[in-house]
Design an enzyme around this catalytic site. Structure first.
Site, PDB file in Angstrom:
ATOM      1  N   ARG A   1      10.204   1.265   5.285  1.00 30.39           N
ATOM      2  CA  ARG A   1       9.062   0.348   6.587  1.00 30.39           C
ATOM      3  C   ARG A   1       9.218  -1.262   4.884  1.00 30.39           C
ATOM      4  O   ARG A   1       8.986  -2.208   5.134  1.00 30.39           O
ATOM      5  CB  ARG A   1       7.557   0.697   6.912  1.00 30.39           C
ATOM      6  CG  ARG A   1       7.023  -0.417   7.800  1.00 30.39           C
ATOM      7  CD  ARG A   1       6.456  -0.966   7.273  1.00 30.39           C
ATOM      8  NE  ARG A   1       4.857  -0.544   6.242  1.00 30.39           N
ATOM      9  CZ  ARG A   1       4.002  -1.859   5.727  1.00 30.39           C
ATOM     10  NH1 ARG A   1       4.719  -2.957   5.952  1.00 30.39           N
ATOM     11  NH2 ARG A   1       3.466  -0.899   5.189  1.00 30.39           N
ATOM     12  N   ASP A   2       7.851  -0.570   3.838  1.00 28.18           N
ATOM     13  CA  ASP A   2       6.729  -1.694   3.652  1.00 28.18           C
ATOM     14  C   ASP A   2       7.974  -1.956   2.784  1.00 28.18           C
ATOM     15  O   ASP A   2       7.685  -3.866   1.786  1.00 28.18           O
ATOM     16  CB  ASP A   2       5.950  -0.894   2.496  1.00 28.18           C
ATOM     17  CG  ASP A   2       4.891  -2.542   2.593  1.00 28.18           C
ATOM     18  OD1 ASP A   2       5.264  -3.603   2.756  1.00 28.18           O
ATOM     19  OD2 ASP A   2       3.901  -2.226   1.906  1.00 28.18           O
TER      20      ASP A   2
ATOM     21  N   HIS B   1      -2.895   1.113  -1.789  1.00 27.14           N
ATOM     22  CA  HIS B   1      -2.164   1.165  -1.355  1.00 27.14           C
ATOM     23  C   HIS B   1      -2.092  -0.557  -2.363  1.00 27.14           C
ATOM     24  O   HIS B   1      -1.956  -1.178  -2.393  1.00 27.14           O
ATOM     25  CB  HIS B   1      -1.708   0.375  -0.240  1.00 27.14           C
ATOM     26  CG  HIS B   1      -0.310  -0.038   0.893  1.00 27.14           C
ATOM     27  ND1 HIS B   1       1.071   0.718   1.881  1.00 27.14           N
ATOM     28  CD2 HIS B   1       0.034  -1.178   0.763  1.00 27.14           C
ATOM     29  CE1 HIS B   1       1.758  -0.102   1.475  1.00 27.14           C
ATOM     30  NE2 HIS B   1       0.748  -1.499   0.875  1.00 27.14           N
TER      31      HIS B   1
ATOM     32  N   HIS C   1      -0.293  -3.197  -4.688  1.00 24.63           N
ATOM     33  CA  HIS C   1       1.393  -3.600  -4.502  1.00 24.63           C
ATOM     34  C   HIS C   1       1.833  -4.151  -6.151  1.00 24.63           C
ATOM     35  O   HIS C   1       0.524  -4.201  -7.017  1.00 24.63           O
ATOM     36  CB  HIS C   1       1.895  -5.411  -3.810  1.00 24.63           C
ATOM     37  CG  HIS C   1       2.401  -4.884  -2.237  1.00 24.63           C
ATOM     38  ND1 HIS C   1       3.303  -4.493  -1.577  1.00 24.63           N
ATOM     39  CD2 HIS C   1       1.772  -4.108  -1.436  1.00 24.63           C
ATOM     40  CE1 HIS C   1       3.632  -4.564  -0.748  1.00 24.63           C
ATOM     41  NE2 HIS C   1       2.256  -4.265  -0.497  1.00 24.63           N
TER      42      HIS C   1
ATOM     43  N   CYS D   1       5.418  -7.733   1.068  1.00 24.17           N
ATOM     44  CA  CYS D   1       5.181  -8.732   2.405  1.00 24.17           C
ATOM     45  C   CYS D   1       5.325  -9.945   3.569  1.00 24.17           C
ATOM     46  O   CYS D   1       5.305 -10.646   1.931  1.00 24.17           O
ATOM     47  CB  CYS D   1       3.602  -8.198   2.754  1.00 24.17           C
ATOM     48  SG  CYS D   1       3.660  -8.893   3.895  1.00 24.17           S
TER      49      CYS D   1
ATOM     50  N   ASN E   1       6.597  -2.968  -4.144  1.00 20.62           N
ATOM     51  CA  ASN E   1       5.655  -2.307  -3.848  1.00 20.62           C
ATOM     52  C   ASN E   1       5.584  -1.115  -5.220  1.00 20.62           C
ATOM     53  O   ASN E   1       6.705  -1.101  -6.235  1.00 20.62           O
ATOM     54  CB  ASN E   1       5.979  -0.865  -2.811  1.00 20.62           C
ATOM     55  CG  ASN E   1       5.742  -1.704  -1.503  1.00 20.62           C
ATOM     56  OD1 ASN E   1       4.537  -0.847  -0.760  1.00 20.62           O
ATOM     57  ND2 ASN E   1       6.760  -2.164  -1.162  1.00 20.62           N
TER      58      ASN E   1
END
Ligand code: HMG
Ligand code: MG
Length: 285
Positions: A13-14, A205, A207, A238, A247
């Site tokens: 996803r990310d 989370h 980055h 993003c 990430n």
């Protein structure tokens, strides 16, 4: 304090959401199947967002229909509104995630509404998920700084995270969306959040824009966090956060945790196969 760390794999996803070149659903399925073999408890497989906003993930239904579900792995997806939730439920996700921001600028750019409006939008989703028995994770973005508004007050992070818990999220992931954090600023932020919210229900989370993400994990571990999000191959960013490059990469995270005496349950050889496959299907991994 537990010496097990849960790694929440967000690469499909990310990671993939930021790839310009459209990747066919069957390749995403193959990547997720390889990740399932590595033993993740949670894999964020896709997003049920507007296909106009994130064309790369317009195939969310096909991806979820194609994967081979491994017992013991929960397959999750982002859901920004009821429409996304209904799509996700029909596709058979195990859990969903709502995503808010601690900064107004990012909230507007990312989900086209204010922070307060986003929480109002999430409320019926949380209610529906509760009656359907679907766990909901919450994200707070821009916990250190915002690409539009600059530095973000830790009190804003705390208040949005608290609102997400109050609505029923089982866990809230604190996102350093543009990788602006240092171990010091991450600790300062957590020291504001932790008196209100338990470390056991928070995730980090980070980055890795400035190569600080692993140090930030160590700072968060020292304050009791035991769940971290990362992406296979360090892929991603993003599309609505300029400068949010990669990430935190899962492989180095597993290595660091295990060297530091934590268990992760991840099979590193199987993870390496997923990394290798990812490199063959993307331009940036
Ligand atoms: P909007 O344009 O304000 O929404 O977007 P709307 O309700 O006015 O709908 C516009 C159109 O989109 C309509 O279609 C809707 O039906 C459709 P039209 O009538 O024009 O044909 N639509 C949908 N279609 C499919 N699925 C849906 C959906 N919702 C509406 N769920 C919206 C608002 C929230 C939908 C939009 O802004 C959006 O999709 N944003 C998502 C952006 C995104 O995915 N960003 C990346 C993820 S967040 C992130 O990466 C940060 C994180 O990793 C943590 C961190 O690092 O900090 C989580
Ligand atoms: Mg992110």
């Amino acid at each position: 304090m537990s010496d097990h760390v849960r790694i929440y794999e967000v690469g499909p996803r990310d990671g993939l959401q930021n790839e310009d070149m459209l990747i066919p659903a069957e390749r995403k399925v193959a990547l997720i199947d390889l990740l399932s073999q590595a033993g993740f408890e949670k894999i964020e497989a896709t997003s049920f967002v507007s296909p106009k906003w994130v064309p790369q993930l317009a195939d969310a239904e096909a991806v979820l229909a194609g994967i081979t579900r491994k017992p013991g792995t929960d397959y999750a997806a982002l859901t920004p509104n009821m429409k996304g939730y209904e799509r996700a439920l029909a596709a058979g996700v195990d859990e969903v995630a709502v995503f808010a921001s601690a900064s107004e600028g990012f909230s507007r750019k990312n989900i086209n509404c204010s922070i307060a409006e986003s929480l109002v939008r999430f409320a019926p989703l949380l209610d529906a998920a509760k009656s359907d028995g679907v766990p909901v994770r919450g994200y707070v973005s821009c916990v250190i700084a915002c690409p539009y508004d600059g530095p973000v007050a830790s009190e804003a992070v705390r208040d949005v995270a608290q609102a997400l818990f109050d609505m029923g999220c089982y866990e809230v992931s604190l996102g350093d969306t543009i990788g602006a954090g240092t171990p010091e600023s991450v600790a300062t932020m957590l020291e504001t959040v932790l008196p209100r919210l338990p470390a056991e229900r928070l995730a980090g989370h980070f980055h890795d824009t400035r190569d600080n993400a692993l140090d930030n994990v160590m700072a968060a571990l020292a304050l009791g966090l035991r769940v971290f999000d990362s992406a296979v191959g360090g892929l991603g960013g993003c599309p609505y956060a300029p400068g949010a490059k990669g990430n935190l990469a899962t492989g180095p995270l597993v290595a660091l945790l295990e060297q530091s005496g934590f268990s992760t349950g991840i099979d590193r050889e199987a993870l390496a196969k997923a990394e290798q496959y990812l490199r063959s299907i993307t331009a940036s991994a």
